[in-house]
Scaffold this motif. Sequence first.
Motif, PDB file in Angstrom:
ATOM      1  N   GLN A  72      47.546  44.387  17.938  1.00 16.44           N
ATOM      2  CA  GLN A  72      46.099  44.185  17.812  1.00 16.44           C
ATOM      3  C   GLN A  72      45.589  43.234  18.892  1.00 16.44           C
ATOM      4  O   GLN A  72      44.492  43.414  19.422  1.00 16.44           O
ATOM      5  CB  GLN A  72      45.758  43.641  16.433  1.00 16.44           C
ATOM      6  N   GLY A  73      46.378  42.211  19.199  1.00 21.46           N
ATOM      7  CA  GLY A  73      45.992  41.264  20.244  1.00 21.46           C
ATOM      8  C   GLY A  73      45.876  41.937  21.599  1.00 21.46           C
ATOM      9  O   GLY A  73      44.927  41.690  22.352  1.00 21.46           O
ATOM     10  N   CYS A  74      46.825  42.812  21.901  1.00 19.46           N
ATOM     11  CA  CYS A  74      46.760  43.552  23.165  1.00 19.46           C
ATOM     12  C   CYS A  74      45.520  44.442  23.205  1.00 19.46           C
ATOM     13  O   CYS A  74      44.862  44.563  24.245  1.00 19.46           O
ATOM     14  CB  CYS A  74      48.028  44.381  23.358  1.00 19.46           C
ATOM     15  N   GLU A  75      45.206  45.045  22.066  1.00 20.80           N
ATOM     16  CA  GLU A  75      43.994  45.865  22.008  1.00 20.80           C
ATOM     17  C   GLU A  75      42.748  45.026  22.254  1.00 20.80           C
ATOM     18  O   GLU A  75      41.840  45.444  22.974  1.00 20.80           O
ATOM     19  CB  GLU A  75      43.896  46.575  20.658  1.00 20.80           C
ATOM     20  N   LEU A  76      42.701  43.835  21.650  1.00 17.64           N
ATOM     21  CA  LEU A  76      41.554  42.944  21.867  1.00 17.64           C
ATOM     22  C   LEU A  76      41.379  42.623  23.352  1.00 17.64           C
ATOM     23  O   LEU A  76      40.263  42.526  23.847  1.00 17.64           O
ATOM     24  CB  LEU A  76      41.768  41.614  21.128  1.00 17.64           C
ATOM     25  N   LEU A  77      42.501  42.446  24.014  1.00 20.47           N
ATOM     26  CA  LEU A  77      42.481  42.085  25.432  1.00 20.47           C
ATOM     27  C   LEU A  77      42.415  43.307  26.343  1.00 20.47           C
ATOM     28  O   LEU A  77      42.505  43.183  27.559  1.00 20.47           O
ATOM     29  CB  LEU A  77      43.703  41.229  25.772  1.00 20.47           C
ATOM     30  N   GLN A  78      42.278  44.475  25.725  1.00 19.34           N
ATOM     31  CA  GLN A  78      42.175  45.745  26.442  1.00 19.34           C
ATOM     32  C   GLN A  78      43.391  45.994  27.335  1.00 19.34           C
ATOM     33  O   GLN A  78      43.289  46.542  28.422  1.00 19.34           O
ATOM     34  CB  GLN A  78      40.872  45.816  27.239  1.00 19.34           C
ATOM     35  N   ASP A  79      44.558  45.589  26.839  1.00 21.95           N
ATOM     36  CA  ASP A  79      45.831  45.815  27.511  1.00 21.95           C
ATOM     37  C   ASP A  79      46.471  47.042  26.869  1.00 21.95           C
ATOM     38  O   ASP A  79      47.244  46.930  25.917  1.00 21.95           O
ATOM     39  CB  ASP A  79      46.724  44.573  27.370  1.00 21.95           C
ATOM     40  N   GLU A  80      46.129  48.217  27.401  1.00 22.09           N
ATOM     41  CA  GLU A  80      46.587  49.466  26.794  1.00 22.09           C
ATOM     42  C   GLU A  80      48.103  49.597  26.827  1.00 22.09           C
ATOM     43  O   GLU A  80      48.712  50.054  25.855  1.00 22.09           O
ATOM     44  CB  GLU A  80      45.927  50.657  27.494  1.00 22.09           C
ATOM     45  N   THR A  81      48.724  49.203  27.936  1.00 23.66           N
ATOM     46  CA  THR A  81      50.172  49.306  28.064  1.00 23.66           C
ATOM     47  C   THR A  81      50.864  48.409  27.042  1.00 23.66           C
ATOM     48  O   THR A  81      51.790  48.842  26.347  1.00 23.66           O
ATOM     49  CB  THR A  81      50.615  48.925  29.493  1.00 23.66           C
ATOM     50  N   GLY A  82      50.406  47.166  26.940  1.00 23.90           N
ATOM     51  CA  GLY A  82      50.983  46.234  25.974  1.00 23.90           C
ATOM     52  C   GLY A  82      50.761  46.689  24.543  1.00 23.90           C
ATOM     53  O   GLY A  82      51.652  46.581  23.702  1.00 23.90           O
ATOM     54  N   ALA A  83      49.578  47.208  24.271  1.00 28.58           N
ATOM     55  CA  ALA A  83      49.265  47.678  22.919  1.00 28.58           C
ATOM     56  C   ALA A  83      50.160  48.860  22.549  1.00 28.58           C
ATOM     57  O   ALA A  83      50.709  48.910  21.447  1.00 28.58           O
ATOM     58  CB  ALA A  83      47.793  48.079  22.818  1.00 28.58           C
ATOM     59  N   LYS A  84      50.329  49.789  23.481  1.00 27.84           N
ATOM     60  CA  LYS A  84      51.174  50.963  23.215  1.00 27.84           C
ATOM     61  C   LYS A  84      52.605  50.524  22.931  1.00 27.84           C
ATOM     62  O   LYS A  84      53.221  50.985  21.958  1.00 27.84           O
ATOM     63  CB  LYS A  84      51.132  51.921  24.402  1.00 27.84           C
ATOM     64  N   ALA A  85      53.128  49.618  23.740  1.00 30.58           N
ATOM     65  CA  ALA A  85      54.502  49.138  23.536  1.00 30.58           C
ATOM     66  C   ALA A  85      54.625  48.414  22.191  1.00 30.58           C
ATOM     67  O   ALA A  85      55.611  48.598  21.467  1.00 30.58           O
ATOM     68  CB  ALA A  85      54.905  48.218  24.687  1.00 30.58           C
ATOM     69  N   ALA A  86      53.642  47.612  21.858  1.00 24.55           N
ATOM     70  CA  ALA A  86      53.691  46.861  20.603  1.00 24.55           C
ATOM     71  C   ALA A  86      53.603  47.802  19.409  1.00 24.55           C
ATOM     72  O   ALA A  86      54.328  47.635  18.429  1.00 24.55           O
ATOM     73  CB  ALA A  86      52.567  45.820  20.565  1.00 24.55           C
ATOM     74  N   TRP A  87      52.728  48.814  19.477  1.00 26.72           N
ATOM     75  CA  TRP A  87      52.625  49.758  18.365  1.00 26.72           C
ATOM     76  C   TRP A  87      53.911  50.580  18.231  1.00 26.72           C
ATOM     77  O   TRP A  87      54.347  50.888  17.114  1.00 26.72           O
ATOM     78  CB  TRP A  87      51.418  50.680  18.524  1.00 26.72           C
ATOM     79  N   GLN A  88      54.533  50.910  19.352  1.00 28.00           N
ATOM     80  CA  GLN A  88      55.814  51.624  19.285  1.00 28.00           C
ATOM     81  C   GLN A  88      56.883  50.758  18.632  1.00 28.00           C
ATOM     82  O   GLN A  88      57.703  51.249  17.870  1.00 28.00           O
ATOM     83  CB  GLN A  88      56.248  52.061  20.698  1.00 28.00           C
ATOM     84  N   ALA A  89      56.843  49.448  18.900  1.00 26.61           N
ATOM     85  CA  ALA A  89      57.789  48.533  18.272  1.00 26.61           C
ATOM     86  C   ALA A  89      57.529  48.448  16.766  1.00 26.61           C
ATOM     87  O   ALA A  89      58.475  48.377  15.980  1.00 26.61           O
ATOM     88  CB  ALA A  89      57.686  47.150  18.918  1.00 26.61           C
ATOM     89  N   VAL A  90      56.260  48.488  16.367  1.00 26.73           N
ATOM     90  CA  VAL A  90      55.929  48.454  14.938  1.00 26.73           C
ATOM     91  C   VAL A  90      56.508  49.689  14.255  1.00 26.73           C
ATOM     92  O   VAL A  90      57.140  49.607  13.212  1.00 26.73           O
ATOM     93  CB  VAL A  90      54.394  48.392  14.716  1.00 26.73           C
ATOM     94  N   VAL A  91      56.307  50.848  14.861  1.00 25.34           N
ATOM     95  CA  VAL A  91      56.780  52.099  14.272  1.00 25.34           C
ATOM     96  C   VAL A  91      58.308  52.129  14.250  1.00 25.34           C
ATOM     97  O   VAL A  91      58.903  52.640  13.314  1.00 25.34           O
ATOM     98  CB  VAL A  91      56.223  53.309  15.064  1.00 25.34           C
ATOM     99  N   GLY A  92      58.938  51.524  15.248  1.00 22.99           N
ATOM    100  CA  GLY A  92      60.387  51.518  15.346  1.00 22.99           C
ATOM    101  C   GLY A  92      61.085  50.565  14.401  1.00 22.99           C
ATOM    102  O   GLY A  92      62.291  50.638  14.198  1.00 22.99           O
ATOM    103  N   LEU A  93      60.335  49.632  13.784  1.00 22.81           N
ATOM    104  CA  LEU A  93      60.971  48.654  12.889  1.00 22.81           C
ATOM    105  C   LEU A  93      61.442  49.285  11.594  1.00 22.81           C
ATOM    106  O   LEU A  93      60.923  50.173  11.056  1.00 22.81           O
ATOM    107  CB  LEU A  93      60.005  47.503  12.585  1.00 22.81           C
TER     108      LEU A  93
END
Length: 187
Positions: A166-187
Motif C-alpha cells: 500500500q505504501g508503494c501504491e501511495l508513492l506511485q511506485d508501481e514496480t515496488g507495489a507489484k513486488a510487494a503484492w506478489q510477496a503478500v500472495v506468496g506468503l
Amino acid sequence: GRLEDAADAYRNAIQSGCRELAVDEKLLALLYRLGRYAEAERRLAEMQDRAAGSTALTAQEISLAAGQGQWREAIELARKNAQIHHRDPQAIVSLSRLLELDNQAAKAEETLRQAIQESPENAALPYQLLACYVRNGKTQLAKEYLEQLKSSTKIPELARMHLLAQGCELLQDETGAKAAWQAVVGL
C-alpha cells in the motif's frame, strides 16, 4: 422523504420512552445527514449523561463540530476521544486528520508517531503516517519511512507486507507495489 420519515420514527420512539442508545445514535446520524445541526446539538446535550463513552456518539459530535467549521471544538473532542481510546487506531486517525484539515500537519504527524510508539504492532497507523506525509508533500520523508518499515520486526509479517504494498501504491511506485503484492500472495 424517506430520511425525514426515519428521523420522525426514531424521534417518536425516543419520545415514547425508548432509552436504547443505538436509537439516539441513529437519530443523530439522520439529523446530521439532513443538515439539522441545531436539532442534533440539542439531542446531543439531552443524552450527554446517558451516553458518556459512546464511540458512535463521540464520532457524531466530532462530525457535527467539524461540519459547522468549529475546528477547535472538533479537535478537542477528538483529542479527548483519543486519550480515552488510545489503543483504538480509528480514534488516533480521526484526531490526526482533523489536525491536518486545520493546517496543523506537524501535530498530525506527531500524533501518529506517538501512537505508533504505543502500538508498534499496528499496521494501520504507519500507513496513515505515510499517507499524511504524501498528502503534505513530504514524499522523500515517506520514502525513507517506507524503507524503515521494510525491516520492521514489530508488525506481523503479512500485515507488514500488505503495508509495504500500500505504501508503494501511495508513492506511485508501481514496480515496488507489484513486488510487494506478489510477496503478500506468496506468503
